[in-house]
Design a protein around this motif. Structure first.
Motif, PDB file in Angstrom:
ATOM      1  N   ALA A 274      -8.442  65.184  69.685  1.00  0.00           N
ATOM      2  CA  ALA A 274      -7.631  64.671  68.323  1.00  0.00           C
ATOM      3  C   ALA A 274      -6.690  63.502  68.588  1.00  0.00           C
ATOM      4  O   ALA A 274      -6.676  62.711  67.567  1.00  0.00           O
ATOM      5  N   VAL A 275      -6.039  63.424  69.535  1.00  0.00           N
ATOM      6  CA  VAL A 275      -5.199  62.274  69.717  1.00  0.00           C
ATOM      7  C   VAL A 275      -6.064  60.884  70.164  1.00  0.00           C
ATOM      8  O   VAL A 275      -5.806  59.946  69.791  1.00  0.00           O
ATOM      9  N   THR A 278      -7.113  59.956  66.906  1.00  0.00           N
ATOM     10  CA  THR A 278      -5.944  58.831  66.341  1.00  0.00           C
ATOM     11  C   THR A 278      -5.882  57.482  66.852  1.00  0.00           C
ATOM     12  O   THR A 278      -5.749  56.497  65.928  1.00  0.00           O
ATOM     13  N   THR A 281      -8.695  55.581  65.186  1.00  0.00           N
ATOM     14  CA  THR A 281      -8.545  55.041  63.835  1.00  0.00           C
ATOM     15  C   THR A 281      -7.340  53.839  63.885  1.00  0.00           C
ATOM     16  O   THR A 281      -7.299  53.010  62.915  1.00  0.00           O
ATOM     17  N   LEU A 282      -6.260  54.004  64.790  1.00  0.00           N
ATOM     18  CA  LEU A 282      -5.432  52.814  64.750  1.00  0.00           C
ATOM     19  C   LEU A 282      -6.249  51.576  64.925  1.00  0.00           C
ATOM     20  O   LEU A 282      -5.910  50.494  64.699  1.00  0.00           O
TER      21      LEU A 282
END
Length: 296
Positions: A274-275, A278, A281-282
């Motif tokens: 999950a991280v 993230t 996505t960044l």
């Protein structure tokens, strides 16, 4: 025949190698063709389905080995037993509470270690004096195994939350330092010369040229640091933990509950995934200006 007529007479599939064309009507002239790269065309099976097939095949092989007795339950519990144990932990609220505690530890350690690593990387990357003072000690310290520091951390900080967070901070500082430092030093010199030609001040040069140029390397370092954060968390939560996923694993180890251990390992994996998602996505947001190869 003119050059324009010559180009118009060439069949569209031959004008661009690896391209596909589709007809589109155009009033007042010949039909126009829209050229679409082959790489953007579908391959039949959606990509998300292809990416999911690997884990599903692995779980299927695990289940088959469990039901046939090739993999005994006392060695490793089967998928059905693991799912049942996960449902019980979720029903009692133990799993959610442990996830929140572990996630808080990991993010706190990452924030502390990341801040230290990025600050030192900027000092060493932008200033030669900073490099002379900072880089050599950081290169020496990063070779020391973090696990070997656990006895010292317990002596310094006790057996509470502080040594766990300190272990994560130590593990995450060095990847960010190395990548940010390398990103700053590898900024294209032509961009720096262009900034000087435009009369940018030193502060403007750092803000508009150096730091944006180092951002791709910084995000790579962040992904490495997140992976190390979870590894450090596993070790850290073995230090007299009273809550968290590591605490559940320690209790399960005492009673030989391999199903609960597998549940905790899967939770670690999904939190890390999950991280990592993230950060990816960044990368897509902040690095949209940078063309990249997405695979053939």
């Amino acid at each position: 025949m003119s050059s324009i007529e010559t180009v118009a007479s060439i069949p569209l599939p031959l004008r661009g190698r690896g391209k596909t064309a589709s007809a589109a009507p155009c009033s007042g002239g010949p039909a126009l063709q829209r050229i679409t790269p082959v790489s953007s065309a579908g391959h039949g099976i959606p990509r998300w389905a292809r990416r999911l097939s690997g884990p599903l095949l692995l779980v299927a092989a695990w289940h088959l080995a469990s039901i046939t007795g090739v993999l005994p339950g006392e060695v490793l519990a089967g998928p059905s037993t693991v799912l049942s144990s996960a449902a019980k932990l979720i029903a009692t609220g133990e799993l959610q509470e442990a996830m929140l505690v572990s996630l808080r530890r990991a993010l706190t350690g990452l924030a502390i270690g990341g801040s230290i690593g990025i600050t030192l990387a900027i000092v060493a990357g932008l200033f030669r004096l900073g490099e002379d003072l900072v880089d050599a000690p950081m290169q020496m310290m990063r070779t020391v195994p973090n696990v070997a520091l656990i006895p010292l951390l317990i002596i310094w900080f006790g057996i509470g939350e502080a040594p766990k967070i300190a272990l994560i901070a130590l593990g995450t500082a060095f990847p960010l330092y190395l990548n940010v430092y390398a990103g700053i030093r590898n900024v294209d010199s032509t961009l720096v010369e262009a900034g000087r030609t435009l009369g940018l001040s030193r502060a403007a040069m750092i803000r508009h040229v150096v730091l944006p140029g180092a951002l791709p390397s910084a995000l790579v370092g962040l992904r490495y640091s997140l992976g190390i954060a979870w590894l450090a968390l596993v070790f850290g939560e073995q230090i007299n933990a009273t809550a968290g996923i590591g605490y559940l694993m320690a209790n399960a180890r005492e009673f030989f509950q391999t199903d609960v251990i597998v549940v905790c390992l899967v939770v670690y994996a999904f939190l890390g995934l999950a991280v990592d998602f993230t950060v990816r996505t960044l990368e897509r947001i902040f690095l949209a200006w940078r063309p990249a190869f997405s695979g053939a």
